[in-house]
Scaffold this active site. Structure first.
Site, mmCIF file in Angstrom:
data_model
loop_
_atom_site.group_PDB
_atom_site.id
_atom_site.type_symbol
_atom_site.label_atom_id
_atom_site.label_comp_id
_atom_site.label_asym_id
_atom_site.label_seq_id
_atom_site.Cartn_x
_atom_site.Cartn_y
_atom_site.Cartn_z
ATOM 1 C CD GLU A 13 69.927 37.782 32.406
ATOM 2 O OE1 GLU A 13 71.116 37.823 32.021
ATOM 3 O OE2 GLU A 13 69.050 38.559 32.020
ATOM 4 C CD GLU A 33 72.202 42.407 32.296
ATOM 5 O OE1 GLU A 33 72.568 42.822 31.198
ATOM 6 O OE2 GLU A 33 72.691 41.389 32.826
#
Ligand code: P53
Length: 480
Positions: free
Chosen positions: A378, A175
């Site tokens: 995810e 991320e």
């Protein structure tokens, strides 16, 4: 059959959120080891080193470090064919700047990967998932310092060489785009080891530091992609971005412009990862701000040589963007200022908008832009679970969330022709929440008996969603 025959069905976790054993067998302190427990509206505190008496939920987590054999047997029972986790950098290089790797750390992951492969479970590995050695922050200022490129490359080289026949799928920085939200210190801290004081603690100061750190990370990522392909040409090395789908509040042209800029400010990261060069809008931003960043000609050549093989991304929610502060003509999007509620969506107990169609939107957006394989690494719903008197755990809300998201993914494949290579729901075994440090924000199919205050037996048990997900995998997503 809509999904590929070799579709990767797995589950995702990160070392610091489940391993525990924070100071065992030579492991050093990471940036997540100095984060206390928080909650909704209560940011986790970043302490100066580890202070006795404070509650650091990652120190023990769910003790996967000692319990991994039993856990992987359960993952096998769940039917996974891949397992996404990260390597804790501080197990391999405890301080980050050593020349030699810590053998005990390397051995741990050898054993862990062997255990996975024994069951035909393919490890999918993130190199840096909020686990920067704390020493690199105190001594070098984190990713503000160019030398971290070499430290990170040395670490990556050590693990990619060691596991070259055990791991094929890699990702560099988890991320990486979260730090575009530079007013949230949690994000800049876990991404880059940045917290701010004095002059740097201004909009411009925070912004500049985040972009400089991001640049070094992108160069480091490209270097490691190049290196990895030399170590084993079969490696598939991806980037990893957080992808909240960004909608415009209205068709008002100013809102549309703000939405466009919002996309630019988050997804220039994947632009660089995939295309190997900076988009013009970011170069212009640097110019306008007089940032005068340390970006060399060699860096730019390195970016060009280290393009990723796939885009890994997390998807939990969508955001709505509006120009409510009259920011024309720059439309200087700031995530903490320019997001508004979406009246069409429900939110989770933690306030995250639930938007399955937004996943299809995300898949289309990314595939149109990059035309390389996508990996949903995810996705999931953080919720509180209740253990019944007989020990069962009924979590229809979780099944409902995942079912709708998997359906949206299938539509993106079937109807829109997006190339998706895998799906690994987040926290499929309960673990410590990254954002809040809580245990009660649970994502798992496997329940772990542990509370926010750290009490509990750590016993694992299956929730209803366990059998459901098993069946999804068994039918390659045909029956959800
Ligand atoms: P938690 C913010 C926004 C989107 C995803 O998050 C985020 C974050 C950071 O909180 O993190 C990712 O645990 C991250 C995982 C994390 C997961 O999403 O706050 O890659 O480490 O656990 C879920 O509910």
């Amino acid at each position: 059959m809509s999904l590929r025959k070799d579709f990767l069905w797995g589950g995702a976790v990160a070392a610091h959120q489940l391993e525990g054993a924070w100071n065992v067998n030579g492991k050093g302190i990471s940036v997540s080891d100095v984060l206390t427990a928080g909650g909704v509206g209560v940011e986790r505190e970043i302490t100066n080193g580890v202070i006795p008496g404070k509650n650091y939920p990652n120190h023990e987590a769910i003790d996967f470090y000692h319990l991994y054999k039993e856990d992987i047997a359960l993952f096998h029972e769940l039917g996974l064919n891949c397992f996404r986790t990260s390597i804790a950098w501080t197990r391999i290089f405890p301080n980050g700047d050593e020349l030699e790797a810590n053998e005990a750390g390397l051995q741990f992951y050898d054993d862990l990967f062997d255990e996975c492969l024994k069951y035909g479970i393919e490890p999918v590995i993130t190199l840096s998932h909020f686990e920067i050695p704390y020493h690199l922050v105190t001594e070098y200022g984190g990713w503000r310092d160019r030398r971290l490129i070499d430290f990170f490359s040395r670490y990556a080289k050590a693990v990619m060489t060691r596991y070259k026949d055990k791991v094929k799928y890699w990702m560099t920085f988890n991320e990486i785009d979260n730090q575009s939200n530079y007013f949230r210190t949690y994000s800049t801290w876990v991404n880059s080891g940045l917290k701010f004081e004095g002059e740097e603690d201004t909009k411009l100061g925070r912004e500049r530091a985040s972009y400089q750190a991001s640049h070094y990370e992108l160069v480091a990522s490209a270097k490691v992609v190049e290196l990895g392909h030399q170590i084993n040409p079969d490696f598939k090395i991806g980037c990893m971005i957080s992808f909240p789908s960004l909608y415009s509040k209205s068709c008002k042209p100013e809102d549309m412009m703000m939405q466009m800029v919002a996309n630019q400010r988050r997804y220039w990261y994947s632009d660089v990862h995939v295309r190997g060069h900076y988009p013009n809008f970011i170069k212009k931003l640097f110019e306008r701000r007089n940032f005068n960043l340390d970006i060399t000609i060699e860096d730019l050549a390195q970016l060009e040589r280290g393009k990723v093989d796939y885009v890994g991304f997390s998807y939990y929610k969508s955001f709505v963007v509006a120009d409510e502060h009259g920011k024309s003509p720059e439309f200087d999007y700031v995530e903490t200022q320019d997001i508004v509620d979406n009246p069409y969506l429900d939110v989770s107990d933690w306030g995250w908008p639930v938007d399955p169609l937004g996943l299809r939107w995300a898949l289309n957006w990314l595939y149109e832009r990059y035309e390389i394989p996508l990996f949903i690494v995810e996705n999931g719903l953080g919720a509180e679970d209740k253990v019944e008197a007989d020990g069962t755990i009924h979590d229809p809300y979780r099944i409902d969330y995942l079912r709708k998201h998997i359906a949206a993914m299938k539509d993106a494949v079937d109807i829109d022709g997006v190339d998706v290579i895998g799906y690994t729901p987040w926290g499929f075994i309960d673990l410590v929440s990254a954002g809040t440090g809580e245990m009660k924000k649970r994502y798992g199919f496997i329940y772990v008996d542990k509370d926010n205050d750290g009490s509990g037996t750590l016993k694992r048990s299956k929730k209803d969603s366990f059998a459901w997900y098993h069946h999804v995998i068994d039918t390659n997503g045909e029956e959800i």
